[in-house]
Design a protein around this motif. Structure first.
Motif, PDB file in Angstrom:
ATOM      1  N   ASP A   1      -1.947   6.433   1.045  1.00 29.94           N
ATOM      2  CA  ASP A   1      -3.097   5.668   1.528  1.00 29.94           C
ATOM      3  C   ASP A   1      -2.973   5.345   3.021  1.00 29.94           C
ATOM      4  OD1 ASP A   1      -4.434   5.720  -0.870  1.00 29.94           O
ATOM      5  OD2 ASP A   1      -3.704   3.759  -1.530  1.00 29.94           O
TER       6      ASP A   1
ATOM      7  N   ILE B   1       0.863  -1.178   0.000  1.00 31.02           N
ATOM      8  CA  ILE B   1       0.000   0.000   0.000  1.00 31.02           C
ATOM      9  C   ILE B   1       0.905   1.235   0.000  1.00 31.02           C
ATOM     10  CG2 ILE B   1      -0.202   0.033   2.522  1.00 31.02           C
ATOM     11  CD1 ILE B   1      -3.177   0.822   2.070  1.00 31.02           C
ATOM     12  N   ASN B   2       0.496   2.263  -0.718  1.00 33.72           N
ATOM     13  CA  ASN B   2       1.374   3.436  -0.784  1.00 33.72           C
ATOM     14  C   ASN B   2       1.232   4.295   0.465  1.00 33.72           C
ATOM     15  OD1 ASN B   2      -0.614   5.510  -1.204  1.00 33.72           O
ATOM     16  ND2 ASN B   2      -0.795   4.816  -3.327  1.00 33.72           N
TER      17      ASN B   2
ATOM     18  N   SER C   1      -7.665   4.148   3.497  1.00 28.47           N
ATOM     19  CA  SER C   1      -7.955   3.477   2.235  1.00 28.47           C
ATOM     20  C   SER C   1      -8.711   2.192   2.524  1.00 28.47           C
ATOM     21  CB  SER C   1      -6.624   3.183   1.522  1.00 28.47           C
ATOM     22  OG  SER C   1      -6.844   2.484   0.340  1.00 28.47           O
TER      23      SER C   1
ATOM     24  N   GLN D   1      -7.026   6.061   8.753  1.00 23.76           N
ATOM     25  CA  GLN D   1      -6.120   7.195   8.560  1.00 23.76           C
ATOM     26  C   GLN D   1      -4.948   7.105   9.539  1.00 23.76           C
ATOM     27  OE1 GLN D   1      -8.453  10.711   9.204  1.00 23.76           O
ATOM     28  NE2 GLN D   1      -9.333  10.678   7.162  1.00 23.76           N
TER      29      GLN D   1
ATOM     30  N   THR E   1      -3.971   8.919   4.561  1.00 24.61           N
ATOM     31  CA  THR E   1      -5.355   9.363   4.372  1.00 24.61           C
ATOM     32  C   THR E   1      -6.391   8.277   4.635  1.00 24.61           C
ATOM     33  OG1 THR E   1      -5.328   8.813   2.024  1.00 24.61           O
ATOM     34  CG2 THR E   1      -4.642  11.051   2.651  1.00 24.61           C
TER      35      THR E   1
END
Length: 158
Positions: free
Chosen positions: A110, A106-107, A115, A133, A113
């Protein structure tokens, strides 16, 4: 001890007889997939037995571990067949005992914020996984009520 069979003597002492019918043993290694293990599938293979090449069919035990050797009697007449199981590497899961592990990349954005993504187990069940988050790299667990469909996945930064 004239007229007494040594096998009868030992069989009486230990509560079981020695099976004199199995004079020969054969050993083979078969490679199986995680899906075959999960689904308790059958595997067919050829072995050179006392009557030439024979086709053998065995059931793959659910959850069998890599390197396990199982003994099958009378699949080959008057013989014992020893089958060693080797598990093929899987593109998504790694097996450790009765657990399956999977890594999901996962980046960083993400992780900051929040995801979500869909995760499919080896049994085909799909789960929605929410990444809150400000998450860190972590491990989450999903459990299905079927045999070896307990999945552990790790979130890794890309």
């Amino acid at each position: 001890m004239h007229g007494m069979d040594i096998n009868d003597l030992f069989g009486g002492m230990f509560g079981q007889g020695f099976n004199r019918n199995f004079h020969t043993s054969y050993k083979t290694t078969i490679t199986v997939s995680l899906e075959q293990i999960y689904n308790n599938e059958e595997q067919t293979f050829n072995i050179n037995g006392p009557r030439g090449i024979q086709t053998i069919k065995i059931s793959i035990p659910k959850g069998v571990d890599n390197g396990t050797t199982l003994r099958y009697e009378n699949i080959i007449p008057n013989a014992v067949l020893l089958v060693e199981f080797r598990i093929q590497p899987h593109h998504k899961f790694e097996k450790d005992g009765m657990n399956l592990y999977s890594t999901h990349n996962i980046n960083v954005l993400d992780l900051i914020t929040g995801s979500s993504f869909k995760f499919r187990t080896i049994s085909g069940k799909e789960f929605d996984v929410n990444v809150p988050q400000r998450s860190e790299e972590h491990t989450s667990e999903l459990q299905s009520h079927s045999f070896i469909s307990y999945a552990v996945f790790c979130l890794k930064k890309k």
